[in-house]
Design a protein around this motif. Sequence first.
Motif, mmCIF file in Angstrom:
data_model
loop_
_atom_site.group_PDB
_atom_site.id
_atom_site.type_symbol
_atom_site.label_atom_id
_atom_site.label_comp_id
_atom_site.label_asym_id
_atom_site.label_seq_id
_atom_site.Cartn_x
_atom_site.Cartn_y
_atom_site.Cartn_z
ATOM 1 N N PRO A 58 0.853 -1.195 0.000
ATOM 2 C CA PRO A 58 0.000 0.000 0.000
ATOM 3 C C PRO A 58 0.884 1.238 0.000
ATOM 4 O O PRO A 58 1.973 1.239 0.578
ATOM 5 C CB PRO A 58 -0.789 -0.121 1.308
ATOM 6 C CG PRO A 58 -0.770 -1.580 1.623
ATOM 7 C CD PRO A 58 0.566 -2.067 1.127
ATOM 8 N N ILE A 71 -1.621 1.596 -4.468
ATOM 9 C CA ILE A 71 -0.651 0.515 -4.317
ATOM 10 C C ILE A 71 0.582 0.923 -5.103
ATOM 11 O O ILE A 71 0.484 1.380 -6.239
ATOM 12 C CB ILE A 71 -1.225 -0.812 -4.840
ATOM 13 C CG1 ILE A 71 -2.474 -1.182 -4.033
ATOM 14 C CG2 ILE A 71 -0.177 -1.922 -4.782
ATOM 15 C CD1 ILE A 71 -3.274 -2.317 -4.623
ATOM 16 N N LYS A 118 -8.156 -4.731 3.067
ATOM 17 C CA LYS A 118 -6.894 -4.758 2.320
ATOM 18 C C LYS A 118 -7.067 -5.388 0.943
ATOM 19 O O LYS A 118 -6.104 -5.652 0.248
ATOM 20 C CB LYS A 118 -5.822 -5.538 3.099
ATOM 21 C CG LYS A 118 -5.585 -5.069 4.531
ATOM 22 C CD LYS A 118 -5.182 -3.630 4.632
ATOM 23 C CE LYS A 118 -4.872 -3.156 6.028
ATOM 24 N NZ LYS A 118 -5.821 -3.393 7.060
ATOM 25 N N ILE A 135 -6.454 -0.151 -2.206
ATOM 26 C CA ILE A 135 -6.929 -1.101 -1.210
ATOM 27 C C ILE A 135 -8.212 -0.518 -0.639
ATOM 28 O O ILE A 135 -8.480 0.670 -0.766
ATOM 29 C CB ILE A 135 -5.889 -1.383 -0.095
ATOM 30 C CG1 ILE A 135 -5.523 -0.108 0.659
ATOM 31 C CG2 ILE A 135 -4.670 -2.058 -0.672
ATOM 32 C CD1 ILE A 135 -4.698 -0.380 1.908
#
Length: 197
Positions: A58, A71, A118, A135
């Motif tokens: 992340p 990401i 996530k 995410i």
Amino acid sequence: MAIMTSLASFLLILLLAAAVCTHGEESVRDSNGNEVRLKEQYYIQPISNGINGGSLAPLAGINPFCEPRGISETFTGEPGVPVSIAYPPGFITPLEVVKTNFSITIEFKSNDCKELSKFWEVYEARYIIEPPILIGGRPEEPNSRFKIEKVGEEDGTNIYKLTTSAGNVGSIPLLGTTPQQVLVLTNDVAKTIFVKF
């Protein structure tokens, strides 16, 4: 009657196995040649842009409100964050390994922002040409579904690309000028990233 039920169950499993074998899917393999197994942890390492040489994680930075974030590829020497791969909820299969060209969900395995999902997702906005991969996704939603396609081999390691129904997962420089790359959905082949596990 019990024999008929057992026979029907056996035939259903046989048909599912035949369907898996006849569509050209193969097991996704890690860099050691082992099959990638469902719900185990792996690092996804981009190999196509050659800028950072790290794994995926992340996007770093202070996130006090635990909002969805992008990401990115980590820099060389930084480990990234492992992921777990699963088939979407409701996908019934006897498989215990990840197959190419099947819909999957990808989830970072991290304790950061525990209340934030996530799971990866494609940010849905009509006005963005190359929407970011974030995410915060929900595995039951179509924008959290990806596929792994084999594109070749390099030094005995299988090379893959990640796709969705709308395009390929690619990368672009964060804020346009930095060496850090962030993931986006793209149809530009030059921006598509290739990965290994």
